[in-house]
Design a protein around this motif. Structure first.
Motif, PDB file in Angstrom:
ATOM      1  N   ILE A   1       0.845  -1.196   0.000  1.00  0.00           N
ATOM      2  CA  ILE A   1       0.000   0.000   0.000  1.00  0.00           C
ATOM      3  C   ILE A   1       0.878   1.244   0.000  1.00  0.00           C
ATOM      4  CG2 ILE A   1      -1.846   1.230   1.186  1.00  0.00           C
ATOM      5  CD1 ILE A   1      -2.654  -1.489   0.059  1.00  0.00           C
ATOM      6  N   VAL A   2       0.574   2.163  -0.923  1.00  0.00           N
ATOM      7  CA  VAL A   2       1.278   3.450  -0.981  1.00  0.00           C
ATOM      8  C   VAL A   2       0.237   4.571  -0.976  1.00  0.00           C
ATOM      9  CG1 VAL A   2       3.263   2.519  -2.193  1.00  0.00           C
ATOM     10  CG2 VAL A   2       1.347   3.410  -3.501  1.00  0.00           C
ATOM     11  N   ILE A   3       0.684   5.755  -0.518  1.00  0.00           N
ATOM     12  CA  ILE A   3      -0.204   6.915  -0.448  1.00  0.00           C
ATOM     13  C   ILE A   3       0.173   7.896  -1.547  1.00  0.00           C
ATOM     14  CG2 ILE A   3      -0.942   8.881   0.959  1.00  0.00           C
ATOM     15  CD1 ILE A   3      -0.358   7.225   3.423  1.00  0.00           C
ATOM     16  N   GLN A   4      -0.807   8.272  -2.353  1.00  0.00           N
ATOM     17  CA  GLN A   4      -0.585   9.326  -3.340  1.00  0.00           C
ATOM     18  C   GLN A   4      -0.573  10.678  -2.609  1.00  0.00           C
ATOM     19  OE1 GLN A   4       0.078   8.364  -6.337  1.00  0.00           O
ATOM     20  NE2 GLN A   4      -0.541   6.230  -6.097  1.00  0.00           N
ATOM     21  N   THR A   5      -0.078  11.710  -3.258  1.00  0.00           N
ATOM     22  CA  THR A   5       0.010  13.037  -2.614  1.00  0.00           C
ATOM     23  C   THR A   5      -1.378  13.509  -2.167  1.00  0.00           C
ATOM     24  OG1 THR A   5       1.893  13.601  -4.010  1.00  0.00           O
ATOM     25  CG2 THR A   5       0.753  15.409  -2.916  1.00  0.00           C
TER      26      THR A   5
ATOM     27  N   THR B   1      -5.642   9.404  -1.593  1.00  0.00           N
ATOM     28  CA  THR B   1      -5.785   8.215  -2.443  1.00  0.00           C
ATOM     29  C   THR B   1      -4.721   7.195  -2.061  1.00  0.00           C
ATOM     30  OG1 THR B   1      -6.694   9.502  -4.281  1.00  0.00           O
ATOM     31  CG2 THR B   1      -5.763   7.333  -4.810  1.00  0.00           C
ATOM     32  N   VAL B   2      -5.143   5.969  -1.798  1.00  0.00           N
ATOM     33  CA  VAL B   2      -4.211   4.886  -1.496  1.00  0.00           C
ATOM     34  C   VAL B   2      -4.223   3.910  -2.670  1.00  0.00           C
ATOM     35  CG1 VAL B   2      -4.495   5.118   0.997  1.00  0.00           C
ATOM     36  CG2 VAL B   2      -5.950   3.526  -0.258  1.00  0.00           C
ATOM     37  N   GLN B   3      -3.056   3.395  -3.012  1.00  0.00           N
ATOM     38  CA  GLN B   3      -2.932   2.468  -4.139  1.00  0.00           C
ATOM     39  C   GLN B   3      -2.209   1.201  -3.688  1.00  0.00           C
ATOM     40  OE1 GLN B   3      -0.479   3.775  -7.424  1.00  0.00           O
ATOM     41  NE2 GLN B   3      -1.554   2.477  -8.895  1.00  0.00           N
ATOM     42  N   ASN B   4      -2.667   0.075  -4.235  1.00  0.00           N
ATOM     43  CA  ASN B   4      -2.032  -1.215  -3.949  1.00  0.00           C
ATOM     44  C   ASN B   4      -1.133  -1.582  -5.128  1.00  0.00           C
ATOM     45  OD1 ASN B   4      -1.312  -3.786  -3.138  1.00  0.00           O
ATOM     46  ND2 ASN B   4      -3.244  -4.696  -3.777  1.00  0.00           N
ATOM     47  N   THR B   5       0.190  -1.579  -4.920  1.00  0.00           N
ATOM     48  CA  THR B   5       1.138  -1.909  -5.992  1.00  0.00           C
ATOM     49  C   THR B   5       1.644  -3.351  -5.898  1.00  0.00           C
ATOM     50  OG1 THR B   5       3.019  -1.089  -4.683  1.00  0.00           O
ATOM     51  CG2 THR B   5       1.894   0.490  -6.125  1.00  0.00           C
ATOM     52  N   GLY B   6       1.136  -4.109  -4.927  1.00  0.00           N
ATOM     53  CA  GLY B   6       1.579  -5.489  -4.763  1.00  0.00           C
ATOM     54  C   GLY B   6       0.479  -6.482  -5.084  1.00  0.00           C
ATOM     55  N   GLY B   7       0.478  -7.612  -4.360  1.00  0.00           N
ATOM     56  CA  GLY B   7      -0.546  -8.632  -4.562  1.00  0.00           C
ATOM     57  C   GLY B   7      -1.915  -8.151  -4.108  1.00  0.00           C
ATOM     58  N   ALA B   8      -2.936  -8.916  -4.445  1.00  0.00           N
ATOM     59  CA  ALA B   8      -4.312  -8.500  -4.173  1.00  0.00           C
ATOM     60  C   ALA B   8      -4.552  -8.337  -2.677  1.00  0.00           C
ATOM     61  CB  ALA B   8      -5.288  -9.509  -4.748  1.00  0.00           C
ATOM     62  N   LEU B   9      -5.265  -7.283  -2.339  1.00  0.00           N
ATOM     63  CA  LEU B   9      -5.726  -7.054  -0.965  1.00  0.00           C
ATOM     64  C   LEU B   9      -7.180  -7.482  -0.888  1.00  0.00           C
ATOM     65  CD1 LEU B   9      -5.372  -5.804   1.912  1.00  0.00           C
ATOM     66  CD2 LEU B   9      -6.197  -3.648   0.926  1.00  0.00           C
ATOM     67  N   ALA B  10      -7.443  -8.541  -0.109  1.00  0.00           N
ATOM     68  CA  ALA B  10      -8.824  -9.019   0.028  1.00  0.00           C
ATOM     69  C   ALA B  10      -9.636  -8.007   0.828  1.00  0.00           C
ATOM     70  CB  ALA B  10      -8.825 -10.373   0.715  1.00  0.00           C
ATOM     71  N   ALA B  11     -10.931  -8.167   0.753  1.00  0.00           N
ATOM     72  CA  ALA B  11     -11.827  -7.237   1.444  1.00  0.00           C
ATOM     73  C   ALA B  11     -11.477  -7.170   2.923  1.00  0.00           C
ATOM     74  CB  ALA B  11     -13.273  -7.671   1.254  1.00  0.00           C
ATOM     75  N   THR B  12     -11.176  -5.993   3.389  1.00  0.00           N
ATOM     76  CA  THR B  12     -10.803  -5.805   4.792  1.00  0.00           C
ATOM     77  C   THR B  12     -11.070  -4.358   5.178  1.00  0.00           C
ATOM     78  OG1 THR B  12      -9.028  -6.149   6.406  1.00  0.00           O
ATOM     79  CG2 THR B  12      -8.405  -5.166   4.308  1.00  0.00           C
TER      80      THR B  12
ATOM     81  N   ALA C   1      -8.062   3.466  -4.075  1.00  0.00           N
ATOM     82  CA  ALA C   1      -9.307   3.908  -3.441  1.00  0.00           C
ATOM     83  C   ALA C   1      -9.036   5.263  -2.797  1.00  0.00           C
ATOM     84  CB  ALA C   1      -9.778   2.903  -2.406  1.00  0.00           C
ATOM     85  N   THR C   2     -10.038   6.113  -2.775  1.00  0.00           N
ATOM     86  CA  THR C   2      -9.888   7.473  -2.239  1.00  0.00           C
ATOM     87  C   THR C   2     -10.675   7.615  -0.941  1.00  0.00           C
ATOM     88  OG1 THR C   2      -9.584   8.366  -4.464  1.00  0.00           O
ATOM     89  CG2 THR C   2     -10.187   9.920  -2.727  1.00  0.00           C
ATOM     90  N   PHE C   3     -10.021   8.193   0.065  1.00  0.00           N
ATOM     91  CA  PHE C   3     -10.633   8.466   1.361  1.00  0.00           C
ATOM     92  C   PHE C   3     -10.724   9.984   1.537  1.00  0.00           C
ATOM     93  CE2 PHE C   3      -9.144   4.240   1.634  1.00  0.00           C
ATOM     94  CZ  PHE C   3      -9.826   3.596   2.654  1.00  0.00           C
TER      95      PHE C   3
END
Length: 530
Positions: free
Chosen positions: A444-448, A459-470, A497-499
């Motif tokens: 998980i990485v955070i965009q600016t 906005t958080v982005q997943n650059t690795g393997g799939a993140l299951a619903a959590t 996804a954007t928070f």
């Protein structure tokens, strides 16, 4: 032969058309002159009889000439030898023609097959390799993927072509020669249906010579999407079902090998799977079930609320510089009992994580040696173990070189191999585990962050393997002020996804954090201006 001069010739008279040429006839004698018999074939040896015969018959020069022609001595003898020569030269000409055709075909075959060049590139030498993706990588349907290829040649390379199966998917034209003569290209493809696909890259040199890389197989899977999914699996060995993901949970039935099951979820370490059975939702060991699709598609599930383990694991693995253990230092009068319960590949197959459990009711605190072998280089590590009774566990990681990325490999795990610690049982300290290719963990990485008058968009982005619903929490800290937003999401690789978090009071340097299962998995600094 004419019998003008009589019919009583010797029996050995030559026959016209025989296998040898007859001698020339005797010379003619003009009329009025005596004629003498010679010794040639067809004439009497007695000269006197021959003279009488001549005198009896009237000399006729024309008749003699006709008879000479009828014998055909001169023509037949002179023409018989050259009659075979034209056919001989025909055979020689045909042999030369066939030989020339064979040489031409061989030359064409060698020229066209040398170096894959249809136009004179037979001496070109190539080296071509696909650096990414790795073999058997799982890629999502509909998502663009990159192929990184590297090549070199003894002449300039002008083009890269990517083939998925037998279909040309992407082309990269090269206009400059790199200084190190190592050409690199990034090519792209998108798969539209599930299945296995072979990737191959073809490079073309300036002469027209070509070279193809080795094929790399990828596996197309359905995207994870926003909702948890289920997949099918097949039981490969008789196994016991339990009410939770551990040997310490009560037994809740059994499964026979060959049974097909529905996999509903997995625990965090993916060594237990939650399945839908006749008894309801139950947990089974991962090693006993062969998933028929990627486990990335199923979510991480919490332990069912039914009976929990008597005591939670409290051990921490601390590698020791030497693999040795002294006599058991446990203060308990009764002995522990160590059992290896799991071995899984992590970090892309570069490490093997081994889990050991104390199944005795007695706790153990002290040094403990754990060893591995099999398809992994044999090694031992000593740890300072703190194993509670009734299921306390410890984990230790072993380096794996080269990394294991394919199926079919096995790891043999042994606990306390030299029996330095007295146990309640000494016959359950070893186990063999079939290793599965490691699954990529989420990153998980955070965009600016974007600062708005009353809120902050993150906005958080997943650059690795799939993140299951959590459940994911994004919070902003500014001094002692903390604001946050929490929601349940599932992110496939490269999805985001954007928070929207309420803007905290004040200005200055702030920190954005992403929290999953109570742990901060990503953070970023940013400034909140007045």
């Amino acid at each position: 032969m004419s019998d003008r001069y009589g019919t009583d010739y010797p029996e050995d008279e030559p026959i016209i058309g025989g296998g040898y040429a007859p001698p020339a006839p005797p010379p003619l004698t003009p009329p009025g002159q005596p004629q003498y018999a010679g010794t040639g074939a067809g004439y009497e040896d007695d000269g006197e009889d021959a003279l009488d015969s001549y005198e009896d018959d009237e000399y006729d020069e024309d008749d003699y000439e006709d008879d000479e022609d009828s014998y055909g001595y001169y023509d037949e003898y002179e023409d018989s030898a050259p009659a075979r020569q034209p056919m001989f030269y025909v055979f020689v000409a045909l042999a030369a023609l066939v030989g020339g055709i064979v040489v031409f075909l061989l030359f064409s075959l060698v020229n066209n097959g040398n170096g894959g060049s249809p136009s004179g590139g037979g001496d070109t030498k190539f080296a071509v390799s696909i650096d990414s993706p790795p073999k058997d990588k799982r890629v999502e349907i509909g998502k663009m993927e990159e192929v990184i290829v590297q090549a070199s040649a003894t002449e300039a390379i002008t083009r890269f072509e990517l083939f998925v199966g037998d279909k040309l998917t992407d082309t990269v034209t090269v206009s400059e020669t790199p200084a190190d003569n190592k050409y690199r290209a990034v090519m792209k493809f998108t798969l539209t249906a599930r299945g296995n696909y072979d990737l191959m890259v073809r490079v073309t040199a300036s002469s027209g010579a070509t070279k193809e890389s080795s094929k790399v197989r990828v596996i197309a899977i359905e995207p994870v999407g926003e909702r948890p999914q289920t997949i099918k699996g097949k039981v490969v060995a008789d196994t016991t079902l339990r009410s939770g993901p551990s040997e310490t949970y009560p037994e809740s039935g059994t499964l026979k090998a060959g049974t097909e099951v529905t996999i509903l979820g997995k625990n965090k370490s993916v060594d237990w799977l939650l399945i839908d059975s006749a008894q309801g939702q139950r947990w089974a060991k991962r090693t006993a079930i062969d998933p028929l699709d990627s486990l990335e598609l199923v979510p991480v599930r919490d332990v069912t609320p039914t009976p929990a383990p008597t005591q939670e694991a409290t051990s921490t693995s601390i590698p020791s510089p030497s693999a040795s253990a002294s006599t058991s230092p446990t203060a308990n009068p009764n002995a522990p009992d160590f059992v290896p319960t799991n071995a899984v590949l992590i970090e892309g197959g570069a490490k093997l994580r081994v889990t050991v459990q104390n199944v005795s009711t007695n706790a153990y605190n002290g040094p403990l040696v754990i060893g591995v072998s099999g398809d992994i280089a044999s090694s031992e590590l000593a740890i300072d173990a703190k194993l509670a009774g009734n299921g306390g566990t410890a984990t230790v990681d072993f380096e794996v070189a080269p990394p294991i990325t394919t199926t079919g490999k096995k790891a043999v795990v042994s606990v306390d191999p030299k029996n330095a610690v007295k146990e309640a049982r000494e016959d359950n300290n070893g186990a063999t585990f079939v290793l599965l290719p490691p699954e990529e963990s989420p990153v998980i990485v955070i965009q600016t962050p974007t600062v708005q008058p009353s809120a902050i968009s993150i906005t958080v982005q997943n650059t690795g393997g799939a993140l299951a619903a959590t459940t994911v929490t994004v919070r902003v800290k500014l001094g002692s002020s903390v604001t946050l937003e929490e929601k349940s999401i599932a992110l496939a690789k490269n999805q985001s996804a954007t928070f929207t978090v309420a803007r905290p009071q004040g200005t200055g340097e702030a920190t954005a954090e992403v929290v999953i299962n109570g742990q901060v998995v990503a953070s970023a600094q940013f400034t909140i201006s007045p």
